[in-house]
Write an enzyme that holds these catalytic residues in place. Structure first.
Site, short mmCIF file in Angstrom:
data_model
loop_
_atom_site.label_atom_id
_atom_site.label_comp_id
_atom_site.label_asym_id
_atom_site.label_seq_id
_atom_site.Cartn_x
_atom_site.Cartn_y
_atom_site.Cartn_z
N ALA A 10 0.81 -1.23 0.00
CA ALA A 10 0.00 0.00 0.00
C ALA A 10 0.84 1.27 0.00
O ALA A 10 0.31 2.36 -0.16
CB ALA A 10 -0.94 0.00 1.21
N GLY A 12 5.13 3.20 -0.16
CA GLY A 12 6.58 3.16 -0.28
C GLY A 12 7.12 2.21 -1.34
O GLY A 12 6.64 2.17 -2.48
N GLY A 71 6.67 -3.65 6.65
CA GLY A 71 7.57 -3.47 7.77
C GLY A 71 7.29 -2.17 8.50
O GLY A 71 6.62 -1.28 7.99
N TYR A 157 14.57 -2.78 15.83
CA TYR A 157 14.49 -2.72 14.37
C TYR A 157 15.69 -3.46 13.75
O TYR A 157 15.53 -4.33 12.89
CB TYR A 157 14.46 -1.27 13.90
CG TYR A 157 14.35 -1.13 12.40
CD1 TYR A 157 13.13 -1.36 11.76
CD2 TYR A 157 15.45 -0.81 11.61
CE1 TYR A 157 13.02 -1.26 10.38
CE2 TYR A 157 15.35 -0.70 10.23
CZ TYR A 157 14.14 -0.92 9.62
OH TYR A 157 14.02 -0.82 8.25
N LYS A 161 15.80 -7.00 11.51
CA LYS A 161 16.34 -7.09 10.15
C LYS A 161 17.54 -8.03 10.08
O LYS A 161 17.74 -8.71 9.08
CB LYS A 161 16.70 -5.69 9.64
CG LYS A 161 15.49 -4.77 9.45
CD LYS A 161 14.55 -5.29 8.36
CE LYS A 161 13.44 -4.31 8.02
NZ LYS A 161 12.55 -4.81 6.96
P1 NAD Z 1 6.20 2.25 4.12
O1 NAD Z 1 5.74 2.66 5.47
O2 NAD Z 1 5.98 3.19 2.99
O3 NAD Z 1 5.55 0.83 3.72
C1 NAD Z 1 5.42 -0.21 4.65
C2 NAD Z 1 4.11 -0.94 4.39
O4 NAD Z 1 4.00 -1.98 5.37
C3 NAD Z 1 2.87 -0.01 4.55
O5 NAD Z 1 2.03 -0.10 3.42
C4 NAD Z 1 2.20 -0.56 5.80
O6 NAD Z 1 0.77 -0.45 5.78
C5 NAD Z 1 2.64 -2.05 5.78
N1 NAD Z 1 2.47 -2.62 7.11
C6 NAD Z 1 2.92 -2.10 8.29
N2 NAD Z 1 2.47 -2.84 9.31
C7 NAD Z 1 1.74 -3.84 8.77
C8 NAD Z 1 1.00 -4.93 9.33
N3 NAD Z 1 0.91 -5.12 10.66
N4 NAD Z 1 0.38 -5.79 8.48
C9 NAD Z 1 0.44 -5.60 7.13
N5 NAD Z 1 1.10 -4.58 6.55
C10 NAD Z 1 1.76 -3.71 7.37
O7 NAD Z 1 7.72 1.90 4.27
P2 NAD Z 1 8.88 1.51 3.25
O8 NAD Z 1 10.00 2.41 3.55
O9 NAD Z 1 8.41 1.35 1.85
O10 NAD Z 1 9.28 0.09 3.86
C11 NAD Z 1 9.35 -1.10 3.11
C12 NAD Z 1 10.38 -2.01 3.75
O11 NAD Z 1 11.66 -1.40 3.60
C13 NAD Z 1 10.20 -2.20 5.26
O12 NAD Z 1 10.43 -3.56 5.56
C14 NAD Z 1 11.28 -1.34 5.87
O13 NAD Z 1 11.72 -1.83 7.11
C15 NAD Z 1 12.36 -1.44 4.82
N6 NAD Z 1 13.34 -0.35 4.85
C16 NAD Z 1 12.97 0.94 4.70
C17 NAD Z 1 13.92 1.94 4.69
C18 NAD Z 1 13.57 3.38 4.48
O14 NAD Z 1 14.42 4.25 4.70
N7 NAD Z 1 12.38 3.71 4.03
C19 NAD Z 1 15.27 1.61 4.87
C20 NAD Z 1 15.62 0.29 5.03
C21 NAD Z 1 14.65 -0.70 5.01
#
Ligand code: NAD
Length: 281
Positions: A10, A12, A71, A157, A161
């Site tokens: 949904a 990112g 996440g 966190y 990971k």
């Molecule tokens: P984001 O918040 O845009 O997307 C995360 C998605 O996970 C959201 O759509 C949210 O609704 C969903 N989610 C959260 N809790 C949930 C639950 N209980 N059940 C089902 N869905 C759930 O974040 P993003 O940055 O696109 O993150 C994507 C992945 O990348 C994550 O695993 C995050 O840890 C990892 N990550 C992000 C970054 C960053 O800087 N953005 C850096 C390293 C790793």
């Protein structure tokens, strides 16, 4: 054209991957706590079981690949530590364990687990928390980080990971995975401009840390840039990639660990690895 399951669809990076795969004509089954084909809360055992079953029904038992992007970031909040452990670790491991037979049916399926460069750039992550998560015990992991004060979310966190990355690397090489044609790899982003990062930037204390975090190439990554790497790892280009961790982080991991890697395997461990590979341990 293939059928792919994407969690965290949904928002990112997950949303960007969905857009790319659909634009290429693939069928994508989306999983998220909101705005998805399969709406499920991956922090609960029931939610994970339901999400896995609904995807298996919708794909008729065959998946060409999956991206596990759902996440939560290291922000503060009620029950946040437990949610980080449950979604970031169990939300990957439970789903993939249930989807493995459908991935094997495709014969050359590809899986991308979204890790993080926090795995190698966060100092002093308690190994006890990592081991607890690898044992599936989120409560024990919570106890292992309880003395870290305001650093607790960052520790939980990074532990989540590290655990999911280790699980992926241990699992990727098993006969039931590698031997069944499944290629399981980890994409480790650095700071990427998504709502997850924005949540940290909206917090004064965390923003100071994020803004000072050294990124050799400068700036933040864009979600679509990471989605391109996800699609690459879902393509035939990844046929010979197995259990790898790909850092797409603007150079922070290299900056922190330039001399740590590659490192030769210690002699005392070779026997263990060979026995494991031959299925004798
Ligand atoms: P984001 O918040 O845009 O997307 C995360 C998605 O996970 C959201 O759509 C949210 O609704 C969903 N989610 C959260 N809790 C949930 C639950 N209980 N059940 C089902 N869905 C759930 O974040 P993003 O940055 O696109 O993150 C994507 C992945 O990348 C994550 O695993 C995050 O840890 C990892 N990550 C992000 C970054 C960053 O800087 N953005 C850096 C390293 C790793």
């Amino acid at each position: 054209m293939g059928t792919y399951a994407i969690t965290g669809s949904a928002s990112g990076m997950g949303a960007a991957a969905v857009a790319r795969l659909r634009a290429d004509g693939h069928t994508v089954l989306t999983v998220d706590i909101k705005d998805a084909d399969v709406v499920a809360d991956l922090s609960t055992a029931d939610g994970r079981a339901d999400a896995a079953a609904q995807v298996l029904a919708a794909c008729a038992g065959r998946l060409d690949g999956a991206v596990l992007a759902a996440g939560l970031g290291p922000s503060e909040g009620a029950d946040r530590l437990r949610l980080i452990g449950a979604v970031n670790y169990l939300g990957v491991v439970d789903l993939l364990t249930r989807w493995r037979p459908a991935l094997a049916v495709a014969q050359n399926a590809k899986v991308v687990v979204v890790g993080s460069n926090s795995t190698t750039t966060t100092p002093a992550v308690p190994n006890r928390a990592v081991r607890a998560l690898l044992a599936g015990d989120v409560d024990r992991a919570l106890r292992a980080v309880r003395l870290y004060g305001p650093g607790k979310p960052a520790m939980m966190y990074a532990a989540s990971k590290i655990a999911v990355t280790r699980w992926a690397r241990r699992t990727a090489v098993l006969p039931e995975w590698a031997g069944a044609g499944i290629r399981l790899n980890v994409l480790a982003p650095g700071a990427v401009m998504t709502p997850l990062l924005q949540e940290q930037l909206d917090n004064k204390r965390q923003a100071r840390f994020v803004e000072k975090f050294p990124v050799p190439v400068g700036g933040y990554g864009e979600p679509d840039l990471l989605a391109r790497w996800m699609c690459f790892l879902l393509s035939d280009a990844a046929d010979f990639v197995c259990g790898s961790v790909i850092f797409v982080d603007g150079g922070t991991d290299a900056l922190f660990r330039g001399d740590d890697w590659p490192r030769p395997v210690p002699v005392r461990r070779i026997g263990r690895y060979v026995r494991r590979f031959l299925g004798r341990s």
